[in-house]
Write an enzyme that holds these catalytic residues in place. Sequence first.
Site, PDB file in Angstrom:
ATOM      1  N   ASP A 100      41.077  43.221  35.596  1.00 43.43           N
ATOM      2  CA  ASP A 100      41.747  41.934  35.407  1.00 43.43           C
ATOM      3  C   ASP A 100      40.787  41.145  34.522  1.00 43.43           C
ATOM      4  OD1 ASP A 100      42.585  39.298  35.536  1.00 43.43           O
ATOM      5  OD2 ASP A 100      43.429  39.552  37.529  1.00 43.43           O
ATOM      6  N   HIS A 101      41.113  41.081  33.232  1.00 51.72           N
ATOM      7  CA  HIS A 101      40.100  40.565  32.293  1.00 51.72           C
ATOM      8  C   HIS A 101      39.709  39.120  32.576  1.00 51.72           C
ATOM      9  CE1 HIS A 101      43.654  39.124  30.047  1.00 51.72           C
ATOM     10  NE2 HIS A 101      42.834  38.179  29.640  1.00 51.72           N
ATOM     11  N   HIS A 108      46.025  37.322  37.486  1.00 53.42           N
ATOM     12  CA  HIS A 108      44.914  36.505  36.988  1.00 53.42           C
ATOM     13  C   HIS A 108      44.661  35.257  37.837  1.00 53.42           C
ATOM     14  CE1 HIS A 108      45.082  39.016  33.571  1.00 53.42           C
ATOM     15  NE2 HIS A 108      46.030  38.391  32.913  1.00 53.42           N
TER      16      HIS A 108
END
Lengths: 338, 508
Positions: free
Chosen positions: B198-199, B261
């Site tokens: 999950d950047h 996110h």
Amino acid sequence: MSTAAPAPIQAEKILKELENLWISLGQQEGEDESTGVLRACSMTLLVAIEEPPFGGEDAAAPDTRADVGETVAELMHDYPSRAIVLRVPMGDAPLLDARVFAQCWMPFGRRQQICCEQIEISATRPSLPHVPAVIRGLTAPDLPLVLWCRDADLLEAPAFDQILPLASLLIVDSRAVRSPRQWLAKLRTLESGGLRVADLAWTRITRWRESVAQLFDHVDLRGLARKIESVTIRYSTPDVPVAAMYLGAWVRACLGREVGVTLEQAGQAMPWVIQEMVLEGAGVRASIVRRDRNAVEMETSGHSTRLQFQRLTDAELVREELSIRGRDEIYERVLDLL
Amino acid sequence: MADANPFQDPLRFERRLPPCAVVIFGANGDLAQRKLLPALYRLAFERRIPPGFAILGNSRTEMSDEQFRDKMRDAVARFLEDSPFEQALWDDFARGLYYVAGDLSDPGLYQRMAGRLETIAAERKTGGNVLYYLSTQPSHYGPVIEGLGSAGLQKAPDEGSWRRIVIEKPFGHNLTTAFELDRCVHKVFDESQVYRIDHYLGKETVQNILAFRFGNGIFEPLWNRRYINHVQITAAESIGVGSRGGYYQEAGALRDMIQNHLLQVMATVAMEPSAVFEPNAVRDERAKLLRSIRIMKPQEIELNAVPGQYGPGRIGGEDAKGFRQEKGVDPEAQTDTYSAVTFFVDNWRWAGVPFYIRSGKRMPKRVTDIAIQFNTAPLSLFPSEVSSRPNQLILRIQPEEGISLRFVSKQPGGGMRMRPVSMDFNYGSSFGVRTPTAYETLLLDVIMGDSTLYTRQDMVEASWRVVQPILDYWAERKFDLPNYAAGSWGPKASDEMLARRGHVWRIP
């Protein structure tokens, strides 16, 4: 040439000037509904530098002044400080002078600025004995004092014997010292007296050391460091540079035993100090060679890799030293071996 | 340890990666070209990539190694941010780039891949370590994992080496498919080998939330229901769906942003401190927080969750299309291009504190931030309206990563005139160094075997459990969409959701 004693400068007067400076900055910024200036300080940074005399014809003078100013301004972004730049112009005329100003920058493209205070003191060598008392009064309370002595010779001045006990970190640069052995002995004495010493000549070889460590992470060399019997360091300066001495001693310190260290001059002068480093032993050979101003090549078992070695500015080197909290035990071990 | 590298200097050296090969599935795609290759090249520029390093790209397009290198060179030169492109360094980096073409459902591909990996390990000395990166459409995850398993590629050749797999979100389209994906992954890989990326968690400011909360003594005592009135998390984008209309109309903002996110960000803001800073200890606390979020009943959803969809409008002086006018989008689509939800955390620290989360496309600007709003002073001593304004702590995630604390101060001069002031910390200007991209951070972590910033299956499931009732409730209804104009801050119903508790959305 006037030989009259210089008018004394008083820390309290300088602090008053600083206070007025902040009031004036606050007034400028507070005229509308903006958020005002932010005054930031995490330490006292005392930079000592020797300069050609004021008004002299040495063309280097303005450059040196600008250079130090820019470096201090750059450092403040990461380490906001009360910066005291002690300029020591060459010459025998008594001179003691101080002025204050602020280094400000706008972080968000908005109106609010972050500002740090800077005090410039100019004192010729005959006036240096007056300086420690001023510095004592100007040190930011409850915060560390870092002394960056850009010119090694200045440390010989008796005034610095009084300033050094105030410092928690001394930063020097051995790149151009005239008698390396004597100089390193002095650093050893200071360090063994409890002062943390940082040498930018040591900082400059961090990337060389890191590359050596990286080589011995390589599959072919993993676990083979114990087989190293010799290290050859080629340098491109006329005399043996302290950086080369540091590198050789570092290999010995890391291995914890004696290895043959050869320091030799490379064939030709280059615009960098260390040209090549070769580590050898039974069945082990690894080398790092400088290819150009910005790159080196690491080689082992016929496998080569190119790495970037961008030139580091003084600000970047000092920043690396300031980022280290506590003592640098590896450097201290190396210093003890020299 | 006899084999330890004696030249280490943890005080000064950056973390160095072990040798390895990175296999990128979907190497011809957008993510690989825009993010992954530039991040890996940048790590090489920073001298973080070890000599024993290689990349094996895969996609269906037939290409030679040379053609792949040329294509990646163009991508890196084009998408590299804040860094110079050095041809000499690229030439060295490119020697470690290889390519194997093939259809992901073809078992022969994985046999060929196994052969290439063996050759690469011998040529590049990658030590048998392999990282598989699924940069493909989610529908291909199953075939790739099965293919790797049937070729035995998930097993490391010896005890000292490793095999890991990175899975890009979405981790399922809903709770049921999240379970299915998990079963498929665990048929082949052990959980310790799986890194769900999950950047957002790789962004410096999100990591800095932990440093800020748990590295300072002064904030944590205030970090609870006694002092915090509510929290607002905003993730706004000014762009529309662009060419992703087809995908996005099936996803929507709640699925695409909030489920993953923003709930991860919320968990980071609200979690308890872990006993130690170790991957599973930190992830345990995040997971606990996600499990503590109250799951809404249908009657609560009406009041606490608002879908929105942008209609035509103007942004930056230019006309912007409505969502239903975008390419590939059904003109009757009920997709939420905006979602706002009020969450509550049922634990002692946060009971009764609303967490307002909103995410939308075609908003006035691109911004992601977290605003912690503190309670006002219990008694207003000063007549000014300003003095009753609550303190706010803003954690900015993008575009300008930093932290601001808003408070009021007396204006100089006679009387007690108050003025709001702000103390700001900005990453870019305060550290003066380039901030690594989220992908650089996360790629470094996975190669080092550090899963702290990666999502675990129990976290994925917990966050699906929170949003699934909302998705189900919305799916059963037809909303009057579009309900906000492109370039505005979202539908009126979203403002009303906060107004019911006496709150208003900040304008970030």
